[in-house]
Design a protein around this motif. Structure first.
Motif: not given
Lengths: 321, 348
Positions: B236-237, B242-249
């Motif tokens: 989330v941080d 501004g570090r772009g989209p994040q994926m958590i699996v």
């Protein structure tokens, strides 16, 4: 000055972008390229950041439009061809169309569908899909037949607080011309009498209005005056104007370029039969495209959809019943 | 099993982490108890449609919820009661929607997990998996156009089954192209209804897909609240900055059926015995006690207080009137003048 149907669509978008900062356009190739049909030509340069190229992702295009609408924007989505809208079908009919009813939050999005057949278009660049969208509650479906309506109705579509499927006919893009853009138009939801007559009511919309107008001249040569009702929007459907016309003529023919099964022509006939059976002097008839995919070769295409010639034959057959 | 020793966890002992852990735990507990009450109402025939529990997924869901803040966008899925509570949804919205109360946010028109308040950033899911993600994208794109995106993020939840949809692919690609602050949380709970993962996808770990979409990818043990918090906060941080989209699996195991109608007899017993089958709520409680953050008595008291509040809210909703079909507007359009007057719906 001469303005085509396509110019009118571009001008309407230009004006919508100019007048309302909430409007933006999102679709494939709509940016610097100006769209596959040039309906957004020069708009990206004129309105930086508001005419946005989308990846080939119709579902995500419509999904994003819904999200933007929730945040107070008024997106216009350009489907490159109406045929490709089926990839975004789920977001259109299950999401955009249900949002207001489920949550009370309106969903003011306009989805432009370059519709209908052109010579050589073939099965996947020719479809008329107005019926399937009209089937779902929560959607307005517009089918403009004139340059004036292409302009005025597109502006209305953007202003309406509900999802609008705007079926603009590709065959009319370059063929249809007007001398100027309109300053006023009929209210949305109101049909137009495109030609007055006393012997037969023909209910139609979009490009078929022009085939029917030409066919009416053939009928005139045979001594008949045909009244032509241009529905303008197929949902809502202006049943009152249709029934009033049938009250004058006693006969009804419905003409559509879409496929026949459960279509607009079926709906119009069902309503007239239920509400005005005693006004009819003959069984209501309809003429649609053949129940096959849209063919590629011009010879087959011309025989697949109604034309002035086949409409005239249907008119005369019904007039002689 | 006891949690990681304090000395191995650089965040343990930090008051901020402790407070976040306790907050997230309370939402997990609240969601678990609320779910159990809803299941019991279902069994007694008090609920019209299905009931869908988040059992086994509360750590991931609550962990995400506490990392979000007011002004963010959240698109939860069916097993996110904990995340919803953490994001600020009042439990009465859940109970009213399950019981079909006209006073709920969906006003009897939609039920169970299909609830939300779009204007408050909480999106009401439709049933078509993957469909919410591009809507979150659109909200973020709109805010950016309106120059009010600020540091807000959008989070969307999905199971591993939903990653097989075209909508998922289109939306993740879109978020990557637009470089949106999207946080995509995937609970790999091993079964999509009854379908196991080897019939759902062919890669070793779904997080491998992150790179293909231009996302940062993170994998986390979905049964461990501490790890979920650490990973989700980082993701989330990243999105906020501004570090772009994040994926958590997050691998975990659904500790219930798809819905309460489903006995889940297809779940492999070996999975239940594995690390994946651990109950995230028990693990969180063990850590709370081991760290001395909450005592067993305090946990017991929280449980009683939450149960009393849940029961009181259920009683309140059960006293509310049912919807009246003749008072319904039956208007699908907000523009009343554009209503289609079809002759087929009622006799004139």
């Amino acid at each position: 000055m001469s303005i085509t149907y396509l110019d009118a669509i571009r001008e309407a978008q230009d004006r919508a972008l100019k007048d309302d900062p909430r409007v933006f356009i999102y679709g494939q190739d709509v940016g610097a390229f100006g769209g596959a049909f040039k309906a957004t030509k020069n708009l990206a340069a004129k309105y930086p950041g508001r005419v946005i190229d989308a990846p080939i992702s119709e579902d995500a295009m419509v999904g994003a439009a819904i999200g933007a609408a929730i945040e107070g924007m008024r997106p216009i989505i350009e489907m490159q061809f109406a045929d490709f809208s089926t990839v975004g079908f789920n977001q259109m009919v299950n999401h955009a169309a249900t949002l207001y009813w489920r949550t009370g939050v309106p969903c003011p999005i306009t989805i432009r569908l370059p519709s209908g057949g052109t010579s050589g278009g073939g099965p996947f660049h020719s479809q008329s899909l107005e019926t399937i969208y009209a089937h779902f509650p929560g959607i307005v479906v517009m089918t403009p037949a004139t340059v004036e309506d292409a302009y005025g109705m597109l502006l209305s579509a953007v202003a309406i607080d509900d999802p609008v499927i705007f079926c603009e006919h590709k065959y009319l893009y370059y063929h249809l011309k007007a001398s100027s853009l309109p300053t006023e138009s009929l209210p949305i939801g109101k049909a137009r009498i495109a030609r007055q007559g006393r012997d037969l009511t023909v209910v139609t919309y979009s490009a078929m209005v022009h085939e029917c107008l030409a066919a009416a001249e053939v009928a005139r040569d045979e001594g008949y005056e045909v009244e032509i009702v241009d529905l303008r929007t197929i949902k809502p459907l202006d049943t009152d104007t249709v029934v009033a016309s049938v009250a004058r003529t006693g006969r009804l023919l419905c003409v559509g370029e879409a496929w026949p099964w459960g279509g607009v022509s079926a709906e119009v006939i069902a309503r007239v039969t239920a509400e005005a059976f005693d006004l009819l002097d003959a069984p209501p008839q309809r003429l649609n495209a053949k129940d096959t995919p849209v063919p590629y070769h011009p010879n087959l295409w011309a025989a697949h959809r109604p034309t002035a010639q086949s409409v005239a034959q249907s008119m005369l057959r019904l007039l002689r019943l | 099993m006891l949690p990681t020793a304090v000395s191995n966890d650089p965040l343990a002992g930090v008051a901020e982490f402790r407070d976040q852990f306790i907050r997230a735990y309370r939402f997990m507990l609240h969601a678990r108890l609320l779910d159990e009450r809803l299941a019991s109402l279902y069994r007694s025939g008090k609920i019209f449609g299905g009931v869908f529990l988040g059992r086994g997924q509360e750590a991931l869901s609550a962990g995400l919820g506490v990392c979000l803040r007011q002004g963010d966008v959240f698109a939860p899925l069916i097993r996110d009661a904990a995340g919803r509570l953490a994001f600020g949804e009042h439990m009465i919205d859940s109970i009213r929607t399950y019981l079909g109360s006209p006073l709920g946010p969906m006003r009897s028109r939609d039920g169970n997990v299909h609830r939300g308040r779009p204007k408050e950033g909480l999106l009401p899911m439709i049933s078509h998996l993957g469909a919410m993600i591009s809507v979150v994208n659109g909200m973020l794109m709109a805010r950016r156009m309106q120059k009010r995106l600020g540091t807000s993020v959008g989070a969307a939840c999905l199971g591993e089954g939903g990653t097989s949809t075209g909508a998922f692919h289109e939306a993740l690609n879109q978020a990557g192209v637009e470089r949106l602050p999207l946080v995509m949380v995937i609970a790999n709970n091993q079964y999509a209804y009854s379908t196991p993962t080897n019939r759902q996808f062919a890669c070793d770990n779904l997080v491998e897909r992150a790179a293909g979409y231009g996302f940062d990818g993170h994998t986390v043990d979905g049964t461990d609240l501490g790890e979920c918090l650490e990973t989700l906060q980082k993701a989330v941080d990243n999105a906020r900055s501004g570090r772009g989209p994040q994926m958590i699996v997050a691998p975990l195991l659904r500790l219930c059926g798809h819905g309460e109608h489903d006995d889940s007899s297809y779940i492999d017993p070996r999975l239940k015995q594995s690390e994946l089958g651990r109950d995230c709520l028990e693990i969180a409680e063990q850590r709370l006690v081991a760290e001395g953050w909450l005592s067993g008595e305090e946990i017991g008291r929280s449980r009683s207080e939450l149960l009393a509040a849940i029961d009181e809210t259920i009683s309140t909703v059960q006293r509310e009137s049912a919807p009246n079909a003749s008072a319904e507007s039956w208007q699908a359009l907000s523009t009343v003048s554009l209503r289609d007057m079809s002759s087929g719906t009622e006799m004139a």
